[in-house]
Design a protein around this motif. Structure first.
Motif, PDB file in Angstrom:
ATOM      1  N   PHE A 194       1.076  -1.384   0.610  1.00 22.77           N
ATOM      2  CA  PHE A 194      -0.209  -0.135   0.387  1.00 22.77           C
ATOM      3  C   PHE A 194       0.562   1.131  -0.151  1.00 22.77           C
ATOM      4  N   ASP A 195       1.753   1.276   0.712  1.00 17.27           N
ATOM      5  CA  ASP A 195       2.324   2.253   0.683  1.00 17.27           C
ATOM      6  C   ASP A 195       3.797   3.038  -0.191  1.00 17.27           C
ATOM      7  N   ILE A 196       4.809   2.363  -0.116  1.00 14.20           N
ATOM      8  CA  ILE A 196       5.912   2.388  -0.751  1.00 14.20           C
ATOM      9  C   ILE A 196       5.923   2.577  -2.384  1.00 14.20           C
ATOM     10  N   LYS A 197       5.933   3.775  -3.171  1.00 13.24           N
ATOM     11  CA  LYS A 197       6.386   4.364  -4.259  1.00 13.24           C
ATOM     12  C   LYS A 197       7.968   4.709  -5.074  1.00 13.24           C
ATOM     13  N   SER A 198       7.586   4.095  -5.518  1.00 18.80           N
ATOM     14  CA  SER A 198       9.076   4.656  -6.505  1.00 18.80           C
ATOM     15  C   SER A 198       8.918   5.977  -6.432  1.00 18.80           C
ATOM     16  N   ARG A 199      10.159   6.965  -6.475  1.00 17.45           N
ATOM     17  CA  ARG A 199      10.091   8.293  -6.736  1.00 17.45           C
ATOM     18  C   ARG A 199       9.500   8.725  -8.062  1.00 17.45           C
ATOM     19  N   ILE A 202       5.590   8.141  -8.403  1.00 18.40           N
ATOM     20  CA  ILE A 202       5.076   9.357  -6.930  1.00 18.40           C
ATOM     21  C   ILE A 202       5.016  10.672  -7.683  1.00 18.40           C
ATOM     22  N   GLU A 205       1.621  10.471 -10.529  1.00 20.26           N
ATOM     23  CA  GLU A 205       0.312  10.302  -9.639  1.00 20.26           C
ATOM     24  C   GLU A 205       0.202  12.019  -9.799  1.00 20.26           C
ATOM     25  N   GLN A 206       1.657  12.864  -9.513  1.00 22.34           N
ATOM     26  CA  GLN A 206       1.116  13.388  -9.535  1.00 22.34           C
ATOM     27  C   GLN A 206       0.687  14.388 -10.610  1.00 22.34           C
TER      28      GLN A 206
ATOM     29  N   THR B 249       6.566   7.090   2.388  1.00 25.55           N
ATOM     30  CA  THR B 249       6.091   6.362   1.660  1.00 25.55           C
ATOM     31  C   THR B 249       7.221   6.024   0.895  1.00 25.55           C
ATOM     32  N   GLU B 251      10.324   4.842  -2.006  1.00 26.21           N
ATOM     33  CA  GLU B 251      10.787   3.353  -2.349  1.00 26.21           C
ATOM     34  C   GLU B 251      12.207   3.687  -1.515  1.00 26.21           C
TER      35      GLU B 251
END
Lengths: 319, 319
Positions: A194-199, A202, A205-206, B249, B251
């Motif tokens: 649920f939480d970890i996202k690659s930069r 992110i 998504e932005q 969050t 990575e």
């Protein structure tokens, strides 16, 4: 012979006790629930000396490596076929299409299940296919190992949005409590799921959230992901499932749509709908899709604005 | 008389049965757990015919209106003071500082509790102060109403990150299952507490995440929120607590810092630390702060880059 609906865990248990050389089918674009349920069941069958494999049409995405562990397919002459978390044979995908009339047992939690298997156990009140497998194994008095529990917890957490969604039940929490007692590393799993996202994700998504379109005073929100976006932002397609949750996080949105252009058929968009209070399965059903009350999907042909126009027209009836 | 540590729910129950005209203190910058625990306890005391109020130094943020409901302070001559979810009298804030030597009973779940009250019940293994109150009421055979359960669930969900964080226990899941049976509208609560964001907040998060600073191969991440950011992005200060979860969050980040400039003392930054595997309380302890194993805080004076430099120097010892 007519297809049959099983009514109790006893009936399913009886079948599991008597089968061997089992192929377990999971759905295309596999997610945490079908992988967890398939792997959990496979590990159990192997633990009692049977042969079993888990397969799907698209392979297991890397992010589920922690569930797959040192699993290796076995060689055996297939005698029995079980599908998990599959409501319709259209979800088998190209590689598994050959199984569509050969499924002996279907274990599922979708109210829209089409009873395509010889025998079907479906419980639409179950938060996840993994919850059914867990309760079934408990009912059978099975020794649930940590790898089994890890798989089953992951699916339970996936399908309930980590115990946040409307489909979460007291039974889901009670099962989670038991899985914790078995030593499941829930913190690691949840961070990973649920939480970890690659930069780069992110950033993606932005941009996609920034480009969202809103209608009807912001009650209907559309997030669109094109093949060009996926290339530009280097998004891993297996991460796209999570995007479906985004539109509903915007204040005021009651109908949150995510349109994903298909890689192989760019004229098609896979539509995910999440709702706060409307019947998502009914709306997607109008386009030949289906799913759950608050989370459903369908596929629509057209350019993004055409797909949006079709969805808008139908959604307005549900406002 | 020396301050005393209570060891059992029986002892706390005995005190609650015998007290009346109770003021319940919650901490400054109140969050879901202290409001939920305070309101839950207050509603219980009132339900058995006692007089009780809940107070804090900063008022209740609007986003908790659904917990406050039609609660109104009562008029009575205060005879007994209980603090909930407060580990140290410094957390009382300016308005409640006058109570610092007058607390009869402290109910808390912080391992760093300083035993400032006459009698203290602290259980660092409890996921939330709300879980203690819930189990205590159950232990007392109290009739837990829906408004009480709604308050207690909200705090439990808040402090466990909706059952995601390391501090989630089997007991937390079991309590949640019981609260579900009581009819708590968990979907609404969780959407409200975790998911829904205004478009302006989404924009703000995007910008702040984009400006994050990383050190030690991305293992240490800093997100900074200045008073200027708060003004520019029209961020509601009561929403700032949630920002503390963001850095972890990304990575690869193991030490996720959030620096928040103080409104009244712009030379001070409130630091929140979330860790994946390091002792957050120990790191913040080096700056006079404290908290939990994976979530802690402290306050540091300086410009953002000075605060970051101080934190970096200390954090490197824990890499």
């Amino acid at each position: 012979m007519e297809n049959m609906r099983l009514e109790s865990y006893d009936e399913v248990a009886e079948i599991l006790r008597n089968c061997d050389n089992v192929t377990i089918l999971t759905h295309k674009s596999p997610d945490g629930d079908c992988i967890g349920a398939g792997m959990g069941l496979c590990l159990y069958l192997r633990s009692v000396g049977k042969h079993a494999n888990v397969v799907n049409s698209d392979g297991f995405p890397d992010r589920y490596d922690f569930l797959i562990g040192d699993y290796q397919p076995e060689e055996f002459k297939e005698q029995f076929v079980i599908s998990v978390d599959i409501s319709d044979t259209t979800l088998l995908g190209d590689e598994l299409e050959c199984y569509k009339d050969k499924i002996d047992l279907c274990i599922d939690h979708h109210g829209s299940n089409r009873f395509f298997a010889r025998k079907t156990y479906v419980d639409p009140s179950a938060s996840a296919a993994c919850l059914i497998i867990f309760e079934l194994l408990e009912h059978m008095g099975a020794e649930i190992t940590l790898p089994m529990a890890t798989n089953l917890y992951t699916g339970l957490a996936t399908d309930t949005g980590c115990f946040k969604f409307q489909n979460t039940t007291p039974e889901a929490h009670i099962a989670a409590a038991k899985m914790f007692e078995m030593g499941v590393d829930f913190e690691h799993i949840n961070r990973r799921m649920f939480d970890i996202k690659s930069r780069s994700r992110i950033l993606a998504e932005q941009r996609l959230i920034g480009d969202m379109r809103y209608f009807e005073d912001g009650q209907i929100g559309f997030l669109t992901v094109t093949n060009q976006n996926i290339a530009d932002f280097q998004i891993d397609r297996s991460e796209l499932d999570a995007f479906a949750q985004i539109p509903l996080t915007v204040e005021g949105v009651r109908f949150g749509y995510t349109l994903k252009q298909q890689e192989d058929k760019p004229q098609l968009f896979k539509v995910s709908l999440r709702t706060t209070d409307a019947d998502a399965a009914a709306i997607c059903g109008e386009f030949g899709g289906g799913g759950h009350l608050r989370a459903a999907g369908c596929t629509i042909e057209g350019k993004p604005r055409e797909v949006m126009a079709k969805l808008l027209e139908t959604t307005r009836k549900y406002l």
